[in-house]
Design a protein around this motif. Sequence first.
Motif, short mmCIF file in Angstrom:
data_model
loop_
_atom_site.label_atom_id
_atom_site.label_comp_id
_atom_site.label_asym_id
_atom_site.label_seq_id
_atom_site.Cartn_x
_atom_site.Cartn_y
_atom_site.Cartn_z
N SER B 99 36.00 54.02 48.77
CA SER B 99 37.08 54.50 48.60
C SER B 99 37.00 56.42 48.01
O SER B 99 37.76 57.37 48.58
N LEU B 100 36.12 56.48 47.22
CA LEU B 100 35.64 57.80 46.33
C LEU B 100 35.04 58.61 48.16
O LEU B 100 35.12 59.42 47.97
N VAL B 101 33.91 57.41 48.51
CA VAL B 101 33.08 58.14 49.32
C VAL B 101 34.69 58.83 51.36
O VAL B 101 34.68 59.45 51.35
N ASP B 102 35.48 58.00 51.12
CA ASP B 102 36.46 57.79 51.88
C ASP B 102 37.31 59.24 51.80
O ASP B 102 37.15 60.78 52.66
N THR B 103 36.83 59.16 50.89
CA THR B 103 37.95 60.66 50.15
C THR B 103 37.42 62.20 49.86
O THR B 103 37.83 62.82 50.62
N PHE B 104 36.02 61.77 49.26
CA PHE B 104 35.40 63.31 49.13
C PHE B 104 34.17 63.09 49.91
O PHE B 104 33.25 64.06 49.48
N GLY B 105 34.02 62.60 50.39
CA GLY B 105 32.83 61.90 51.76
C GLY B 105 31.81 62.32 50.89
O GLY B 105 31.48 61.84 49.83
#
Lengths: 231, 118
Positions: B99-105
Amino acid sequence: MFSIQDEIGCYMACISGSGLLPIISASVLLALLLFGSYLGAKGPKVRIYSFTAAQLCMLISIGMVVSSMHCSRMLSIEIYTAYAIISTVLILFLPRIYYIVLIRRYGARPIAEIMEWPQAFVDSLGKMEKSPGTREVYYYDSAVPRAFASGKAIFLSMGLLEIMEKNELKAILAHEAWHLRHNTRTPLLRQLSMITFTGNRSENELEIMADIFAAELVSKNAVESARIKLG
Amino acid sequence: MVKLDRINISNEGLTKFFSPIEARIMTVLWEEGERTTPDITESTGIPLSSVAGTLDRLVKAGYAKRTVDKKENRVRYLYYASESMDSTANTITRKVLDSLVDTFGKVAIENFHTYNKK
């Protein structure tokens, strides 16, 4: 064009012109007296009978008002008639098939798959009646202790089966069987409440009467301890 | 609620991911293994009225499983955790990281590297 003032004027003119005003007034007065007797009564049977009699008086009053109306295109009468027909169909006929929906919704299974005696017990209660009908006992997957009856079926949650002793379970089954035994009459009470706008005040009395039946059939202690466990 | 979209980072321990009752029940299932409903109410000290609905939710969410045990004309549920605590921690961590990578890459990934170096 609809106008409230015109409608009220119509009611006043038609009711006073019909000569039914004294009878309508007497019927409303009798309904009020019966409501008073319902509030003052202690026994569940007297309470239900007086409340139902009051509702019938209200229904007669409404019927007389409707029959005395001679104005054409009375919107309030048309709405009330549609409401009365639709609610009658829904309340009197829906419960007869709704239990099939409940079986699917809860994924309910015949209780005989896990316990044999509850179905046999309910069958034995059915044999005591004048016109015995088939009543199926179902269980469904939920830890929340709950029992209810609808149409021709009694539903017990697994959580209920877990926590109840045999006598308590018998009392619950007898209670629910009482509801099913009277399920041709209880929707009528609900319908009377709908079409007389008096609210359904018979639910508590029906629960008490079902408990009295269960206490006579099983034991008062079993009913009370089951009630305590159900909180 | 057992929903990872409702993570509350200001809470302590497991209550970041579970409600307090869910956390206590899952801890019992992870630590004590297969348990009946009365076992769970006893171990957690939470009344049945609260435990029952929560158990239904945990089963529905897939964190707990239950079987029906028939014994001497009585029936009861037997509960157990679907996965070990480590596997559940792994699942939750992966979902949060995704979820974090999806949002903040890139920013999220750089932070993981920094965190790793510590």
